[in-house]
Design an enzyme around this catalytic site. Structure first.
Site, mmCIF file in Angstrom:
data_model
loop_
_atom_site.group_PDB
_atom_site.id
_atom_site.type_symbol
_atom_site.label_atom_id
_atom_site.label_comp_id
_atom_site.label_asym_id
_atom_site.label_seq_id
_atom_site.Cartn_x
_atom_site.Cartn_y
_atom_site.Cartn_z
ATOM 1 N N THR A 194 -3.726 1.558 8.238
ATOM 2 C CA THR A 194 -3.415 0.294 8.911
ATOM 3 C C THR A 194 -4.583 -0.106 9.805
ATOM 4 O O THR A 194 -5.146 0.737 10.501
ATOM 5 C CB THR A 194 -2.140 0.466 9.770
ATOM 6 O OG1 THR A 194 -1.143 1.082 8.963
ATOM 7 C CG2 THR A 194 -1.639 -0.872 10.278
ATOM 8 N N THR A 195 -4.908 -1.391 9.798
ATOM 9 C CA THR A 195 -6.064 -1.858 10.570
ATOM 10 C C THR A 195 -5.594 -2.439 11.902
ATOM 11 O O THR A 195 -4.401 -2.613 12.137
ATOM 12 C CB THR A 195 -6.843 -2.901 9.757
ATOM 13 O OG1 THR A 195 -5.917 -3.863 9.241
ATOM 14 C CG2 THR A 195 -7.563 -2.251 8.608
ATOM 15 N N LYS A 219 -2.181 -11.501 5.533
ATOM 16 C CA LYS A 219 -2.800 -10.496 6.412
ATOM 17 C C LYS A 219 -2.631 -10.919 7.863
ATOM 18 O O LYS A 219 -2.844 -12.078 8.213
ATOM 19 C CB LYS A 219 -4.286 -10.334 6.057
ATOM 20 C CG LYS A 219 -4.966 -9.226 6.861
ATOM 21 C CD LYS A 219 -6.340 -8.903 6.293
ATOM 22 C CE LYS A 219 -7.094 -7.908 7.158
ATOM 23 N NZ LYS A 219 -6.391 -6.635 7.342
ATOM 24 N N MET A 230 0.837 -1.204 0.000
ATOM 25 C CA MET A 230 0.000 0.000 0.000
ATOM 26 C C MET A 230 0.872 1.253 0.000
ATOM 27 O O MET A 230 0.573 2.236 -0.698
ATOM 28 C CB MET A 230 -0.913 0.009 1.229
ATOM 29 C CG MET A 230 -2.028 -1.003 1.191
ATOM 30 S SD MET A 230 -3.197 -0.731 -0.145
ATOM 31 C CE MET A 230 -4.043 0.727 0.447
ATOM 32 N N THR A 282 -12.508 -3.795 8.107
ATOM 33 C CA THR A 282 -13.748 -3.491 7.382
ATOM 34 C C THR A 282 -14.910 -4.337 7.912
ATOM 35 O O THR A 282 -16.024 -3.837 8.080
ATOM 36 C CB THR A 282 -13.555 -3.764 5.875
ATOM 37 O OG1 THR A 282 -12.492 -2.931 5.419
ATOM 38 C CG2 THR A 282 -14.811 -3.465 5.079
ATOM 39 N N HIS A 312 -9.327 -12.325 2.478
ATOM 40 C CA HIS A 312 -8.099 -11.554 2.248
ATOM 41 C C HIS A 312 -6.955 -12.515 1.933
ATOM 42 O O HIS A 312 -7.071 -13.728 2.144
ATOM 43 C CB HIS A 312 -7.749 -10.707 3.480
ATOM 44 C CG HIS A 312 -8.556 -9.451 3.595
ATOM 45 N ND1 HIS A 312 -9.785 -9.410 4.194
ATOM 46 C CD2 HIS A 312 -8.309 -8.185 3.158
ATOM 47 C CE1 HIS A 312 -10.277 -8.182 4.133
ATOM 48 N NE2 HIS A 312 -9.404 -7.413 3.507
#
Ligand SMILES: NC(=O)c1ccc[n+]([C@@H]2O[C@H](COP(=O)([O-])OP(=O)(O)OC[C@H]3O[C@@H](n4cnc5c(N)ncnc54)[C@H](O)[C@@H]3O)[C@@H](O)[C@H]2O)c1
Length: 267
Positions: A101-102, A160, A16, A167, A156
């Site tokens: 960033t999650t 990950k 990203m 989300t 995903h």
């Protein structure tokens, strides 16, 4: 815009981060002033995206990079462990964080909101910068009012780190706000294999699929007597997030406090 917005990118060498570096270099309203990555430097940031000679060398220590470049905005696409300390470092330097960033907890978001307000600046944590994904979440919340039995399946890539996805958690929060509280399924249900029914969120389940070859997809499945409704979003390319990140960089300049969710920046 009369003055360019200066931008630092954390995670600049990542999948990203590279897209963000490219987007910033291509926008005449933005200037790349720092690129930080713990494992990608020291190289010219432009070489990461086929645009060499930017004069910005990728460095490893965020605090040093921010002290030297004093950017308006830090865009962070790193990993769930780094994102909180990175965001606190940005705020300590009076730099507005735009975080993709999650993995943030509600307590961390509340703490960062306080730090933003103490500094009198804005920040954004957005689990998803894609407009299509936000519409998928909004449509799901609308449907939950009429179809309270729901499960979320998110897909995903297998690298990950966090599960379920940011989300899916955000979707679950919106669904919970829209429907009456309901514990679904058979009360006597038993899992023969642990985890078979997925993660429990406020009465319903979230399932995380992790496979090579998959990028980012989510399906929200509603069930009622004699019918199902599926609302699905598929992301195929990281470039699809960049219009959202670009908008966030520009809008964050006029915000105070930590905003959670890119939907707040849409008209
Ligand atoms: N919000 C969104 O729309 C969205 C979209 C896609 C991915 N993501 C999230 O973005 C994050 C990054 O995803 P990715 O696929 O680019 O990962 P990636 O592993 O390709 O890149 C992460 C990069 O961050 C670097 N890094 C790690 N710790 C660091 C630190 N402390 N300081 C600076 N750099 C550091 C790594 O060296 C790596 O180059 C993940 O949390 C992912 O879930 C969010």
């Amino acid at each position: 815009m009369s003055q360019k917005i200066t931008v630092a990118v954390a995670g600049a060498g990542g999948r990203m981060g590279r897209e963000v570096v490219k987007m910033v270099l291509e926008d005449p309203e933005l200037t790349l002033v720092a690129a930080i990555d713990t494992s990608a430097g020291p190289v010219d940031a432009g070489t990461l995206v086929g645009k060499p000679d930017t004069g910005v060398v990728v460095s490893a220590v965020l605090a040093d990079a921010l002290a030297a470049s004093r950017p308006d905005v830090l865009v962070d696409f790193t990993n769930p462990k780094s994102a909180m300390p990175n965001t606190e470092t940005a705020l300590a330097y009076g730099v507005r964080p735009v975080v993709g960033t999650t993995g943030f907890t509600p307590e961390q978001i509340a703490e960062l909101d306080k730090q933003c307000k103490d500094k009198g600046i804005g920040g954004l944590i957005a689990p998803n910068f894609s407009i299509g994904a936000i519409l998928m979440m909004k449509f799901s919340a609308m449907a939950a009012k009429y179809f309270p039995n729901v499960e979320i399946i998110e897909y995903h890539g297998d690298q990950k780190l966090d599960a379920p996805s940011g989300t899916s958690i955000k979707t679950a929060e919106w669904i919970s706000e829209a429907r009456q509280e309901l514990r679904q399924g058979n009360p006597n249900e038993e899992e023969v294999i642990e985890g078979a029914r997925g993660g429990y969120y406020n009465g319903f389940r979230i399932h995380s699929v992790r496979l090579p070859g998959v990028f980012a997809q989510q399906e929200v499945v509603f069930g009622a007597f004699g019918q199902t409704l599926k609302i699905r979003h598929d992301s195929y390319d990281r470039a699809g997030y960049m219009p959202g990140v670009n908008t966030a960089i520009k809008k964050i300049m006029n915000v105070t406090g930590m905003v959670y969710g890119f939907e707040h920046f849409l008209d």
